[in-house]
Structures are given as C-alpha cells and as structure tokens.
Enzyme design. Structure first.
Site, PDB file in Angstrom:
ATOM      1  N   LYS A   1     -12.295  -9.001  -4.296  1.00 35.28           N
ATOM      2  CA  LYS A   1     -10.866  -9.046  -4.180  1.00 35.28           C
ATOM      3  C   LYS A   1     -10.292 -10.062  -5.088  1.00 35.28           C
ATOM      4  O   LYS A   1     -10.965 -10.322  -6.188  1.00 35.28           O
ATOM      5  CB  LYS A   1     -10.131  -8.867  -2.607  1.00 35.28           C
ATOM      6  N   GLU A   2      -9.028 -10.504  -4.937  1.00 38.14           N
ATOM      7  CA  GLU A   2      -8.541 -11.295  -5.943  1.00 38.14           C
ATOM      8  C   GLU A   2      -9.247 -12.752  -6.312  1.00 38.14           C
ATOM      9  O   GLU A   2      -9.068 -13.172  -7.432  1.00 38.14           O
ATOM     10  CB  GLU A   2      -6.992 -11.832  -5.374  1.00 38.14           C
TER      11      GLU A   2
ATOM     12  N   HIS B   1      -2.922 -14.727  -3.689  1.00 40.72           N
ATOM     13  CA  HIS B   1      -1.523 -14.878  -2.867  1.00 40.72           C
ATOM     14  C   HIS B   1      -2.144 -15.080  -1.561  1.00 40.72           C
ATOM     15  O   HIS B   1      -1.349 -15.824  -0.709  1.00 40.72           O
ATOM     16  CB  HIS B   1      -0.928 -13.559  -2.866  1.00 40.72           C
ATOM     17  N   ARG B   2      -3.040 -14.386  -0.934  1.00 41.72           N
ATOM     18  CA  ARG B   2      -3.316 -14.479   0.368  1.00 41.72           C
ATOM     19  C   ARG B   2      -4.061 -16.138   0.887  1.00 41.72           C
ATOM     20  O   ARG B   2      -3.657 -16.634   1.789  1.00 41.72           O
ATOM     21  CB  ARG B   2      -4.263 -13.500   1.026  1.00 41.72           C
TER      22      ARG B   2
ATOM     23  N   SER C   1     -12.440   1.192  -0.266  1.00 36.97           N
ATOM     24  CA  SER C   1     -11.792   2.375   0.088  1.00 36.97           C
ATOM     25  C   SER C   1     -10.939   2.958  -0.842  1.00 36.97           C
ATOM     26  O   SER C   1     -10.608   4.144  -0.967  1.00 36.97           O
ATOM     27  CB  SER C   1     -11.135   2.388   1.711  1.00 36.97           C
ATOM     28  N   GLN C   2     -10.341   2.020  -1.777  1.00 35.46           N
ATOM     29  CA  GLN C   2      -9.462   2.474  -2.867  1.00 35.46           C
ATOM     30  C   GLN C   2     -10.162   3.730  -3.663  1.00 35.46           C
ATOM     31  O   GLN C   2      -9.250   4.287  -4.252  1.00 35.46           O
ATOM     32  CB  GLN C   2      -9.063   1.234  -3.694  1.00 35.46           C
TER      33      GLN C   2
ATOM     34  N   LYS D   1       2.207 -11.678  -6.402  1.00 35.37           N
ATOM     35  CA  LYS D   1       1.683 -10.373  -6.468  1.00 35.37           C
ATOM     36  C   LYS D   1       2.053  -9.453  -5.294  1.00 35.37           C
ATOM     37  O   LYS D   1       2.228  -8.106  -5.514  1.00 35.37           O
ATOM     38  CB  LYS D   1      -0.163 -10.491  -6.010  1.00 35.37           C
TER      39      LYS D   1
ATOM     40  N   SER E   1       0.881  -1.280  -0.001  1.00 39.88           N
ATOM     41  CA  SER E   1      -0.083  -0.007  -0.001  1.00 39.88           C
ATOM     42  C   SER E   1       0.781   1.326  -0.196  1.00 39.88           C
ATOM     43  O   SER E   1       0.580   2.287  -0.788  1.00 39.88           O
ATOM     44  CB  SER E   1      -0.788   0.014   1.026  1.00 39.88           C
TER      45      SER E   1
ATOM     46  N   ARG F   1     -13.693  -7.023 -10.999  1.00 41.34           N
ATOM     47  CA  ARG F   1     -13.625  -6.263  -9.716  1.00 41.34           C
ATOM     48  C   ARG F   1     -14.233  -5.034 -10.134  1.00 41.34           C
ATOM     49  O   ARG F   1     -13.685  -4.221 -11.079  1.00 41.34           O
ATOM     50  CB  ARG F   1     -12.109  -6.214  -9.395  1.00 41.34           C
TER      51      ARG F   1
ATOM     52  N   ASP G   1      -7.700  -7.593   4.818  1.00 44.42           N
ATOM     53  CA  ASP G   1      -6.661  -8.498   4.056  1.00 44.42           C
ATOM     54  C   ASP G   1      -6.098  -9.725   5.480  1.00 44.42           C
ATOM     55  O   ASP G   1      -6.100 -10.752   5.188  1.00 44.42           O
ATOM     56  CB  ASP G   1      -5.342  -7.750   3.671  1.00 44.42           C
TER      57      ASP G   1
ATOM     58  N   ASN H   1      -3.393  -7.317 -11.564  1.00 41.49           N
ATOM     59  CA  ASN H   1      -4.560  -7.405 -10.619  1.00 41.49           C
ATOM     60  C   ASN H   1      -4.557  -6.575  -9.578  1.00 41.49           C
ATOM     61  O   ASN H   1      -4.594  -6.888  -8.133  1.00 41.49           O
ATOM     62  CB  ASN H   1      -4.844  -8.780 -10.242  1.00 41.49           C
TER      63      ASN H   1
ATOM     64  N   ARG I   1     -13.227 -14.320  -1.773  1.00 41.27           N
ATOM     65  CA  ARG I   1     -12.454 -15.090  -0.652  1.00 41.27           C
ATOM     66  C   ARG I   1     -13.529 -15.559   0.613  1.00 41.27           C
ATOM     67  O   ARG I   1     -12.998 -16.525   1.053  1.00 41.27           O
ATOM     68  CB  ARG I   1     -11.788 -13.788  -0.040  1.00 41.27           C
TER      69      ARG I   1
ATOM     70  N   SER J   1     -12.872  -0.234   5.245  1.00 40.58           N
ATOM     71  CA  SER J   1     -11.535  -0.569   5.363  1.00 40.58           C
ATOM     72  C   SER J   1     -10.890   0.834   5.575  1.00 40.58           C
ATOM     73  O   SER J   1     -10.014   1.217   4.938  1.00 40.58           O
ATOM     74  CB  SER J   1     -10.987  -0.878   3.801  1.00 40.58           C
TER      75      SER J   1
ATOM     76  N   ARG K   1       1.392   3.840  -3.449  1.00 33.90           N
ATOM     77  CA  ARG K   1       1.005   5.498  -3.058  1.00 33.90           C
ATOM     78  C   ARG K   1       2.187   6.254  -3.243  1.00 33.90           C
ATOM     79  O   ARG K   1       2.090   7.141  -3.986  1.00 33.90           O
ATOM     80  CB  ARG K   1       0.572   5.425  -1.609  1.00 33.90           C
TER      81      ARG K   1
ATOM     82  N   ASP L   1       2.538  -6.511  -8.087  1.00 30.98           N
ATOM     83  CA  ASP L   1       1.570  -5.150  -7.800  1.00 30.98           C
ATOM     84  C   ASP L   1       2.554  -3.814  -8.219  1.00 30.98           C
ATOM     85  O   ASP L   1       1.894  -2.836  -8.776  1.00 30.98           O
ATOM     86  CB  ASP L   1       1.050  -5.113  -6.659  1.00 30.98           C
TER      87      ASP L   1
HETATM   88  O1  LIG Z   1      -5.641   1.251  -0.327  1.00 38.40           O
HETATM   89  C1  LIG Z   1      -5.150   0.054  -0.038  1.00 38.40           C
HETATM   90  O2  LIG Z   1      -3.731  -0.033  -0.216  1.00 38.40           O
HETATM   91  C2  LIG Z   1      -5.805  -1.157   0.071  1.00 38.40           C
HETATM   92  C3  LIG Z   1      -7.252  -1.193   0.475  1.00 38.40           C
HETATM   93  C4  LIG Z   1      -7.941  -2.442   0.789  1.00 38.40           C
HETATM   94  O3  LIG Z   1      -8.889  -2.652  -0.078  1.00 38.40           O
HETATM   95  P1  LIG Z   1     -10.420  -2.219  -0.063  1.00 38.40           P
HETATM   96  O4  LIG Z   1     -10.402  -0.865   0.388  1.00 38.40           O
HETATM   97  O5  LIG Z   1     -11.122  -2.404  -1.576  1.00 38.40           O
HETATM   98  O6  LIG Z   1     -10.967  -3.024   0.991  1.00 38.40           O
HETATM   99  C5  LIG Z   1      -6.998  -3.893   0.707  1.00 38.40           C
HETATM  100  O7  LIG Z   1      -7.801  -4.860   0.872  1.00 38.40           O
HETATM  101  C6  LIG Z   1      -6.124  -3.635  -0.218  1.00 38.40           C
HETATM  102  O8  LIG Z   1      -5.096  -4.976  -0.269  1.00 38.40           O
HETATM  103  C7  LIG Z   1      -5.109  -2.462  -0.262  1.00 38.40           C
HETATM  104  C1  LIG Z   2      -7.121  -7.152  -1.857  1.00 33.99           C
HETATM  105  C2  LIG Z   2      -5.896  -7.046  -2.042  1.00 33.99           C
HETATM  106  O1  LIG Z   2      -5.280  -6.491  -3.275  1.00 33.99           O
HETATM  107  P1  LIG Z   2      -5.421  -5.129  -4.015  1.00 33.99           P
HETATM  108  O2  LIG Z   2      -4.719  -4.061  -3.790  1.00 33.99           O
HETATM  109  O3  LIG Z   2      -5.484  -5.754  -5.495  1.00 33.99           O
HETATM  110  O4  LIG Z   2      -6.813  -4.540  -3.889  1.00 33.99           O
HETATM  111  C3  LIG Z   2      -4.879  -7.714  -1.268  1.00 33.99           C
HETATM  112  O5  LIG Z   2      -3.697  -7.575  -1.617  1.00 33.99           O
HETATM  113  O6  LIG Z   2      -5.437  -8.676  -0.466  1.00 33.99           O
END
Ligand SMILES: O=C(O)C1=C[C@@H](OP(=O)(O)O)[C@@H](O)[C@H](O)C1
Ligand SMILES: C=C(OP(=O)(O)O)C(=O)O
Length: 430
Positions: A344-345, A390-391, A171-172, A416, A24, A124, A317, A94, A348, A198, A28, A50
């Site tokens: 997610k991937e 991966h998880r 939250s992304q 990943k 993350s 997604r 995660d 991904n 889950r 998140s 960023r 990633d």
């Molecule tokens: O902003 C980020 O770095 C992330 C936010 C989370 O996603 P969500 O906001 O979709 O839950 C998390 O699952 C992802 O692995 C990384």
């Molecule tokens: C949800 C995940 O990845 P992403 O950043 O692709 O959302 C993760 O790494 O568990």
C-alpha cells in the site's frame, strides 16, 4: 514541504465528528457518473488528493463536471460509456482507487493513454490487472518495470467472454474489471483465481454499479457474471457516505481517551466494510453504540481495553488503527492476514513495527501478521516517521490521546484522504 507536528498530551476526548466523504465511494461514483448516460449530482464528495486526481483525470478525458459553489456537491455530465478525448496523459498520484479502475476503463476505450503516479505508485503492483486485460485483447505496456506503473495503453479490439483475475494482491483489480466491462456491451464472466482479499470493497463496487443500473450475478467470491447489453444510467443524485476508515481514528480515540466520541455520516446502514472496525473495537472491550447514520465509542466499563487475536483481511485500512489501540490494551494483540499492507502507501507491516517500537512496544512482524505487546508505560516525545502514508500519521496521533506527547513527522501526508484530520482531532480534544 516537510515539517513536523508536536502533539501535546490530550487529557480527554469528547464530542462529535462529521465525517468527510468516503474515498472509495467518491472515486467509484465519479467514474460511474462519467460513464453513465445523463448527469449525476454527487453530494458530499470527499475533498482530498485521491479524489482531486480522479476529477482532473476525468476532465482530461473530456468529461465535464462542475462544483456547486463552495459545497462538496458536484454535477458530473456522463458521456454514455465513451470518453470524448482519445489521447491523454494522466497523473494519478498514489490513488489506487483512481489508477486501477481508470486502467481498465481506458483499456476498453480505443485511445492512446498513459497513466503514471508518484514514485511509490510505480512500486505498487498492477500486473494481475494488466494481464487479465491483455488476455482479453487489450494493448497495455508497462513502460518502466513489467507488472508496475507507469502504463501506456493503445487502441485494441477486445474479445473477452471470460476473464480470469488473481484476487490475492488487491481487490481493486476485480473492482476495476467489474466497473469497466459493462462498457463492452457483451456478456462476460470474471473468474477470480485464488483467494480474494479485502472482500467488502467488492460489495461497495457492486452496490454502486446497481445504483447506476448495472446488475452483476455473483457466485460466491469466485465468479461474477455481467449480462450483455447493460449500460450505466445516471441515478440523478447520489449521496456520498462519510468515510468509515477515517472514522476509525475518532472511534479509537473514544475507546482510549476517557470520553464519548460520535462519528456521523455513516453507521449501521453503511455500505463500507470498514464500519466493522467498530466490532473489533468492541471485542477489545470498548463501548460501542450504533445508529443508522452514526457510531459512538467510549472506553470499556472496566476502564481497560483487552488485546485481541483476529483476522483483519476484511478491513485492512482500519486494522492499522487497531495496532495503535493495542498500545493501550492489556496483553498482546495479533492482527492476522494482512499481507496486503506491504503493497500500500508504504510497506505498512514494516513501518508499523518500526514506529511502534519507538513508543516502547514489543513487536513481532510476520510476513502477513503483526503482534504488539504494549509497554508498561509509553515512551514520551517519540518522533514518528510517516512514510508518506496518511494512515501512519493519523494512527500515531492517537498516542497523544493517552496523555503522552508525540511528534508526527510530515503530517501533511493526511492530504491523501483527510486534509483536515488534525483540526478535527483538536475539536474533540478537551
Ligand atoms: O477498493 C477500494 O476502495 C479499496 C480497497 C482496498 O485495497 P485492496 O483491495 O488493495 O486491499 C483498500 O485498502 C483501499 O484503501 C481502498
Ligand atoms: C490503501 C489505501 O489507498 P489506495 O486507495 O491508494 O489503495 C489507503 O487509503 O489506505
């Protein structure tokens, strides 16, 4: 290339793991450094798929960066808010942390861009982000199914003083808007519609933006205001913390596997919400020791982990790792408020339920929760499918830590976020 990995029973774990960089924070920081004025040295960047996709995308957009020898230190030459290349086709695998923020930044960049990924990325959702940007004037087409990648972006005039975005799918989307909107130089207010999931990931976003000189006024979790005429400035140098989600596997191994395991590179001072995984593990009875830059886990003094019933929305995660720790606990464990697992991937919730049953657990899969009741004895030699997640691979490796053999199908999916995961696990296996 598909193959499988047979993990023999691991009698005991003990030792220290130097964590790879946070996914993350890595992605960023790369984007903010690219958008900043001046050059930034990013130290300890994660080496994983990633981040590779983000680096390659930035290169295709005309951002220059160099790796420092064989180290994980990179110098990124910022382009002061403007991507030099005005037409590009980007492939982002991904990687949600590359795809979503780049979508917002490119929608404001007056060029012709396409963004695509692997098949799962095209399943997604991204509609909430696309719609928020469209309402502000952006021209974004979903070239496959509406609401999903791939995307085609065209030049457009932007006119959003107030932007609304839904917060309940990922939250992304909010992170993407927060990072991109300062590029407009205008004052802007982002209103989050509905519950934001998140949340700690938004803290990471705001803290890194502040390091690059942009302040956001935060009103709870529902309104974020960015004052006019702010722009990203290189802080000179940024250290990437160790990945707190990657830490969860080793901490769980320590709680289960009869020895002490320490992870270094992040600890009590971390800006990552997934450090709170250690508290959930403590709730299950594990002995946790915190340092400013490390966390250590050992089994409970009683020798027996206890099942818990807890809301996991803040650590989606790392919460997957608790589903595996639950196999070794007394009584059932319920992980709640994790509907986002489905987008997610892989799905889950469904994948976890299916694979946990293979080792003998009794599992209830709800729309947004999972309850795991451990068996008296785990079934040995289960063949675990990993769904290109991966998880899933990293979680189920922990079955071996209790002294039960397990086969992990397609273990290379850890690339990943953590290509060297199984080597690190072997190092603490004694
Ligand atoms: O902003 C980020 O770095 C992330 C936010 C989370 O996603 P969500 O906001 O979709 O839950 C998390 O699952 C992802 O692995 C990384
Ligand atoms: C949800 C995940 O990845 P992403 O950043 O692709 O959302 C993760 O790494 O568990």
């Amino acid at each position: 290339m598909e193959h499988n990995l047979d993990l023999a029973p691991i009698a005991r774990v003990n030792g220290t793991v130097a964590l790879p960089g946070s996914k993350s924070i890595s992605n960023r920081t790369l984007l903010l450094a690219a958008l900043a004025k001046g050059s930034t040295t990013v130290k300890g960047l994660l080496a994983a798929d990633d981040i590779h996709y983000m680096l390659e995308a930035l290169k295709a957009l005309g951002i220059q960066w160099e790796q420092q020898g064989d180290s994980r230190d990179f110098i990124v030459h910022g382009a002061a808010g403007v991507f030099p290349v005005k037409a590009a086709e980007l492939f982002l695998g991904n990687a949600g942390t590359a795809f979503r923020p780049l979508t917002a930044a490119l929608a404001l960049s007056q060029g012709h861009y396409t963004l695509s990924g692997v098949a799962r990325m095209h399943e997604r959702p991204i509609g909430d982000l696309v719609n928020a940007l469209r309402e502000a004037g952006a021209l974004i087409e979903c070239t496959g199914v509406e609401g999903y990648p791939p995307l085609a972006i065209k030049p457009a005039s932007y006119n959003g003083q107030t932007i609304k975005v839904k917060g309940n799918v990922s939250s992304q989307f909010l992170t993407a808007l927060l990072m991109a909107l300062p590029l407009t130089g205008e004052a802007v207010t982002i209103d989050v519609i509905g519950e934001l999931i998140s949340k700690p990931y938004i803290d990471i976003t705001l803290k890194l933006m502040a390091k690059f000189g942009v302040q956001v006024e935060q009103n709870g979790w529902s309104r974020f205001t960015i004052a006019a005429k702010q722009s990203y400035q290189s802080p000179g140098e940024i250290d990437v913390e160790g990945d707190a989600s990657s830490a969860s596997y080793f901490l769980a191994a320590g709680a289960i596997g009869g020895g002490k395991v320490r992870v270094t590179g992040m600890g009590a001072d971390s800006i990552q919400g997934d450090k709170h995984f250690a508290e959930a593990l403590a709730l299950m009875g594990a002995e946790i020791t915190w340092g400013s830059n490390y966390i250590e886990a050992a089994p409970p003094a009683s020798g027996q982990l206890m099942g818990i019933d807890a809301d996991m929305n803040h650590i989606p995660d790392a919460a997957m790792t608790l589903a595996i720790a639950a196999l070794f606990a007394q009584g059932p464990t319920t992980l709640r408020n994790i509907a986002s697992w489905r987008v997610k991937e892989t799905d889950r919730l469904s994948a976890m339920a299916t694979e946990l049953r293979k080792v003998g657990a009794i599992v209830v899969e709800g729309e947004d929760f999972i309850t795991i009741t451990p068996p008296d004895a785990l079934i040995a030699n289960a063949e675990i499918d990993t769904y290109d997640d991966h998880r899933m691979a990293m979680c189920f490796s922990l079955v071996a830590v209790t002294g039960v053999a397990v086969r992990i199908n397609d273990p290379q999916c850890t690339a990943k976020t953590f290509p060297t995961y199984f080597t690190e696990l072997a190092k603490i296996s004694v």
